[in-house]
Write a protein that holds these residues in place. Structure first.
Motif, PDB file in Angstrom:
ATOM      1  N   LYS A  73      43.935  47.383  35.434  1.00 29.27           N
ATOM      2  CA  LYS A  73      44.984  46.949  34.498  1.00 29.27           C
ATOM      3  C   LYS A  73      44.509  45.778  33.648  1.00 29.27           C
ATOM      4  CE  LYS A  73      48.963  48.351  37.325  1.00 29.27           C
ATOM      5  NZ  LYS A  73      50.132  47.850  38.108  1.00 29.27           N
ATOM      6  N   VAL A  74      43.850  44.805  34.291  1.00 28.57           N
ATOM      7  CA  VAL A  74      43.382  43.623  33.553  1.00 28.57           C
ATOM      8  C   VAL A  74      42.298  44.010  32.556  1.00 28.57           C
ATOM      9  CG1 VAL A  74      42.230  41.385  33.764  1.00 28.57           C
ATOM     10  CG2 VAL A  74      43.993  42.033  35.430  1.00 28.57           C
ATOM     11  N   ILE A  75      41.374  44.844  33.012  1.00 29.38           N
ATOM     12  CA  ILE A  75      40.282  45.297  32.123  1.00 29.38           C
ATOM     13  C   ILE A  75      40.863  46.056  30.932  1.00 29.38           C
ATOM     14  CG2 ILE A  75      38.295  46.858  31.979  1.00 29.38           C
ATOM     15  CD1 ILE A  75      37.791  46.079  34.999  1.00 29.38           C
ATOM     16  N   GLY A  76      41.953  46.794  31.191  1.00 28.95           N
ATOM     17  CA  GLY A  76      42.605  47.550  30.127  1.00 28.95           C
ATOM     18  C   GLY A  76      43.204  46.693  29.035  1.00 28.95           C
ATOM     19  N   LEU A  77      43.508  45.427  29.329  1.00 31.72           N
ATOM     20  CA  LEU A  77      44.077  44.533  28.320  1.00 31.72           C
ATOM     21  C   LEU A  77      43.110  44.338  27.144  1.00 31.72           C
ATOM     22  CD1 LEU A  77      45.673  41.645  30.430  1.00 31.72           C
ATOM     23  CD2 LEU A  77      46.885  43.375  29.091  1.00 31.72           C
ATOM     24  N   GLY A  78      41.818  44.388  27.440  1.00 31.15           N
ATOM     25  CA  GLY A  78      40.836  44.113  26.397  1.00 31.15           C
ATOM     26  C   GLY A  78      40.391  45.348  25.639  1.00 31.15           C
ATOM     27  N   LYS A  79      41.030  46.485  25.940  1.00 27.86           N
ATOM     28  CA  LYS A  79      40.615  47.731  25.287  1.00 27.86           C
ATOM     29  C   LYS A  79      41.623  48.184  24.238  1.00 27.86           C
ATOM     30  CE  LYS A  79      37.850  49.334  29.187  1.00 27.86           C
ATOM     31  NZ  LYS A  79      37.664  50.358  30.213  1.00 27.86           N
TER      32      LYS A  79
ATOM     33  N   LEU B  20      41.348  39.302  50.202  1.00 23.33           N
ATOM     34  CA  LEU B  20      40.564  40.490  49.877  1.00 23.33           C
ATOM     35  C   LEU B  20      40.935  41.069  48.513  1.00 23.33           C
ATOM     36  CD1 LEU B  20      38.545  42.689  50.503  1.00 23.33           C
ATOM     37  CD2 LEU B  20      40.227  43.750  52.036  1.00 23.33           C
ATOM     38  N   SER B  21      42.230  41.196  48.221  1.00 25.38           N
ATOM     39  CA  SER B  21      42.622  41.800  46.944  1.00 25.38           C
ATOM     40  C   SER B  21      42.225  40.917  45.767  1.00 25.38           C
ATOM     41  CB  SER B  21      44.128  42.098  46.912  1.00 25.38           C
ATOM     42  OG  SER B  21      44.884  40.918  47.001  1.00 25.38           O
ATOM     43  N   GLY B  22      42.395  39.597  45.901  1.00 22.95           N
ATOM     44  CA  GLY B  22      42.037  38.692  44.813  1.00 22.95           C
ATOM     45  C   GLY B  22      40.547  38.661  44.545  1.00 22.95           C
ATOM     46  N   LEU B  23      39.748  38.582  45.625  1.00 22.88           N
ATOM     47  CA  LEU B  23      38.291  38.544  45.465  1.00 22.88           C
ATOM     48  C   LEU B  23      37.759  39.864  44.915  1.00 22.88           C
ATOM     49  CD1 LEU B  23      37.272  36.681  48.741  1.00 22.88           C
ATOM     50  CD2 LEU B  23      37.080  35.782  46.418  1.00 22.88           C
ATOM     51  N   LEU B  24      38.345  40.982  45.361  1.00 22.84           N
ATOM     52  CA  LEU B  24      37.887  42.268  44.850  1.00 22.84           C
ATOM     53  C   LEU B  24      38.224  42.422  43.369  1.00 22.84           C
ATOM     54  CD1 LEU B  24      36.611  45.020  45.198  1.00 22.84           C
ATOM     55  CD2 LEU B  24      38.798  45.863  46.108  1.00 22.84           C
ATOM     56  N   THR B  25      39.421  41.987  42.975  1.00 24.15           N
ATOM     57  CA  THR B  25      39.767  42.008  41.553  1.00 24.15           C
ATOM     58  C   THR B  25      38.754  41.204  40.750  1.00 24.15           C
ATOM     59  OG1 THR B  25      42.134  42.260  42.010  1.00 24.15           O
ATOM     60  CG2 THR B  25      41.538  41.382  39.856  1.00 24.15           C
ATOM     61  N   ALA B  26      38.420  40.016  41.236  1.00 25.73           N
ATOM     62  CA  ALA B  26      37.441  39.164  40.549  1.00 25.73           C
ATOM     63  C   ALA B  26      36.078  39.830  40.472  1.00 25.73           C
ATOM     64  CB  ALA B  26      37.337  37.823  41.267  1.00 25.73           C
TER      65      ALA B  26
ATOM     66  N   MET C 194      40.975  34.871  29.467  1.00 25.14           N
ATOM     67  CA  MET C 194      40.801  34.329  30.813  1.00 25.14           C
ATOM     68  C   MET C 194      41.943  34.813  31.713  1.00 25.14           C
ATOM     69  SD  MET C 194      39.137  32.294  32.919  1.00 25.14           S
ATOM     70  CE  MET C 194      38.169  31.215  31.864  1.00 25.14           C
ATOM     71  N   THR C 195      41.578  35.364  32.848  1.00 21.25           N
ATOM     72  CA  THR C 195      42.562  35.802  33.840  1.00 21.25           C
ATOM     73  C   THR C 195      42.602  34.801  34.989  1.00 21.25           C
ATOM     74  OG1 THR C 195      42.216  38.139  33.318  1.00 21.25           O
ATOM     75  CG2 THR C 195      43.195  37.632  35.460  1.00 21.25           C
ATOM     76  N   ILE C 196      43.789  34.382  35.364  1.00 20.34           N
ATOM     77  CA  ILE C 196      43.967  33.481  36.506  1.00 20.34           C
ATOM     78  C   ILE C 196      44.420  34.324  37.695  1.00 20.34           C
ATOM     79  CG2 ILE C 196      45.078  31.404  37.397  1.00 20.34           C
ATOM     80  CD1 ILE C 196      43.394  30.933  34.879  1.00 20.34           C
ATOM     81  N   ILE C 197      43.602  34.364  38.737  1.00 17.33           N
ATOM     82  CA  ILE C 197      43.910  35.122  39.954  1.00 17.33           C
ATOM     83  C   ILE C 197      44.383  34.137  41.013  1.00 17.33           C
ATOM     84  CG2 ILE C 197      43.001  36.638  41.753  1.00 17.33           C
ATOM     85  CD1 ILE C 197      40.819  37.477  39.699  1.00 17.33           C
TER      86      ILE C 197
ATOM     87  N   LEU D 104      36.188  42.428  37.800  1.00 17.73           N
ATOM     88  CA  LEU D 104      36.238  41.808  36.470  1.00 17.73           C
ATOM     89  C   LEU D 104      34.874  41.275  36.062  1.00 17.73           C
ATOM     90  CD1 LEU D 104      39.629  39.834  36.429  1.00 17.73           C
ATOM     91  CD2 LEU D 104      39.160  42.193  35.751  1.00 17.73           C
ATOM     92  N   LYS D 105      34.177  40.649  37.010  1.00 21.42           N
ATOM     93  CA  LYS D 105      32.862  40.095  36.684  1.00 21.42           C
ATOM     94  C   LYS D 105      31.899  41.191  36.246  1.00 21.42           C
ATOM     95  CE  LYS D 105      29.035  37.260  38.150  1.00 21.42           C
ATOM     96  NZ  LYS D 105      28.136  36.913  39.227  1.00 21.42           N
ATOM     97  N   LYS D 106      31.973  42.346  36.912  1.00 25.53           N
ATOM     98  CA  LYS D 106      31.091  43.449  36.554  1.00 25.53           C
ATOM     99  C   LYS D 106      31.351  43.951  35.128  1.00 25.53           C
ATOM    100  CE  LYS D 106      29.741  46.438  39.688  1.00 25.53           C
ATOM    101  NZ  LYS D 106      29.727  47.482  40.747  1.00 25.53           N
ATOM    102  N   GLU D 107      32.569  43.740  34.655  1.00 22.43           N
ATOM    103  CA  GLU D 107      32.926  44.171  33.293  1.00 22.43           C
ATOM    104  C   GLU D 107      32.854  43.030  32.290  1.00 22.43           C
ATOM    105  OE1 GLU D 107      33.611  47.285  32.256  1.00 22.43           O
ATOM    106  OE2 GLU D 107      33.106  47.976  34.281  1.00 22.43           O
ATOM    107  N   GLY D 108      32.413  41.853  32.753  1.00 19.43           N
ATOM    108  CA  GLY D 108      32.281  40.718  31.840  1.00 19.43           C
ATOM    109  C   GLY D 108      33.591  40.082  31.433  1.00 19.43           C
TER     110      GLY D 108
END
Length: 348
Positions: free
Chosen positions: A342-348, A9-15, A1-4, A18-22
């Protein structure tokens, strides 16, 4: 779980990324609305006027690509070569020719159309408003984020201006001193601006073939522009007042603005529908007092903001941290994209 932290704009775009990548996330924002420094106000007749971020340019390629991805239209800011100009309070209003400028653009439906489009792509239950974060604890590769409620995650994104998180959030362990020092002296774009807008039943300045822009060194208005919507079916003038006029009361400031627009545009300028203003230094979730005066964009894009912290699980985002066009919507988009990767990379 990532807490934004931050639903701008930057926070919503990050979210959104992330949602698109599950990748699961929660967004926390201290305000009662989303958008941060993007805030389109829709008045009596639904004319969109920008109290925050407004313009962008052809070189803002990341923002343009996002608008295309989301099927959001944009249009060129109406601007003529002849403008009204006032050199001082003792000088008469005159017209002058200005060199042809590179065009600027606005988002159709208002800048908040971008914010709302991103938000609609998320699950509403993942966005928490009225959550002013006071403390972040990191232990055993896990975070506890203390706001009005307590949230837990394995990574955190700071998607608010650096001055806010360094001054208002207690970190355990503490942040590096060099990072805190730079953050305290990072100018938050718009924090010392005053935006104003007047909406009208018709574009009288166009009908009377008057210049649609004003530049004044006297004030209260320092810059004023045609602010009609994309379809030119809703009519407004919008711009900035001198920061010094925040010392006046709302009524005094409004009276001075109306007096000035009548002087410049004629008596029809007083026949407005709505008067809107936003003093960004009164916005407690944008403005933070500095120990000393900061230059515009000071420390924006500083390389220190690229560093991840706490076992590479705490990420610094927001427009001010971007290495390209920091402080602007373009910077916020760039920052949101990079942080999501970067966040998506944590799970790889």
């Amino acid at each position: 779980m990532t807490i934004i932290i931050g639903a701008g704009l930057s926070g919503l775009l990050t979210a959104y990324r992330l949602k698109k990548e599950g990748v699961p996330f929660k967004i926390l924002d201290a305000r009662t609305r989303i958008g941060g420094r993007i805030n389109t106000v829709y008045g009596t007749n639904e004319t969109p006027v920008e109290m925050g971020a407004t313009w962008f340019y052809a070189q803002h390629v990341h923002l343009l690509k996002l608008l295309e991805e989301l099927n959001i239209e944009y249009f060129e800011q109406h601007m003529e070569n002849t403008v009204f100009f006032q050199a001082s309070s003792n000088s008469p209003i005159q017209t002058m020719e200005i060199p042809k400028q590179a065009p600027s653009y606005r988002i159709s439906g208002g800048s908040s159309h971008l914010i709302n489009t991103l938000f609609l792509e998320l699950n509403k239950e993942d966005v928490f408003l009225n959550q002013s974060v006071k403390e972040i604890k990191f232990q055993n590769n896990s975070f506890q984020v203390f706001a009005n409620d307590v949230f837990e995650g394995d990574s955190v994104v700071l998607a608010i201006p650096p001055k806010l998180w360094t001054n208002r959030i207690n970190f355990d362990p503490e942040l590096p001193k060099d990072l805190s020092s730079v953050a305290k002296e990072t100018h938050t774009w718009m924090e010392d601006s005053i935006k104003i807008a007047l909406t009208y039943k018709s574009p009288f300045w166009q009908e009377e073939k008057l210049p649609s822009a004003l530049f004044s060194q006297a004030g209260p208005i320092t810059e004023f522009y045609d602010h009609c919507n994309h379809e030119r079916s809703k009519f407004a003038l919008c711009g900035f007042t001198s920061v010094s006029f925040k010392q006046l009361t709302y009524s005094e400031r409004k009276s001075r603005v109306i007096e000035q627009v009548k002087l410049v545009f004629g008596k029809k300028a007083a026949d407005f529908i709505d008067y809107e203003e936003c003093i960004w230094s009164d916005e407690r979730y944008t403005f933070e007092e500095s120990d000393r005066a900061l230059l515009p964009h000071q420390n924006n894009g500083n390389p220190i903001f690229k560093n991840s912290l706490f076992e590479n699980r705490l990420f610094i985002s927001s427009s001010e941290s971007a290495s390209t066009y920091p402080g602007y919507m373009e910077g916020a988009v760039y920052s949101g994209n990079v942080t999501a990767e970067k966040v998506i990379g944590l799970g790889k």
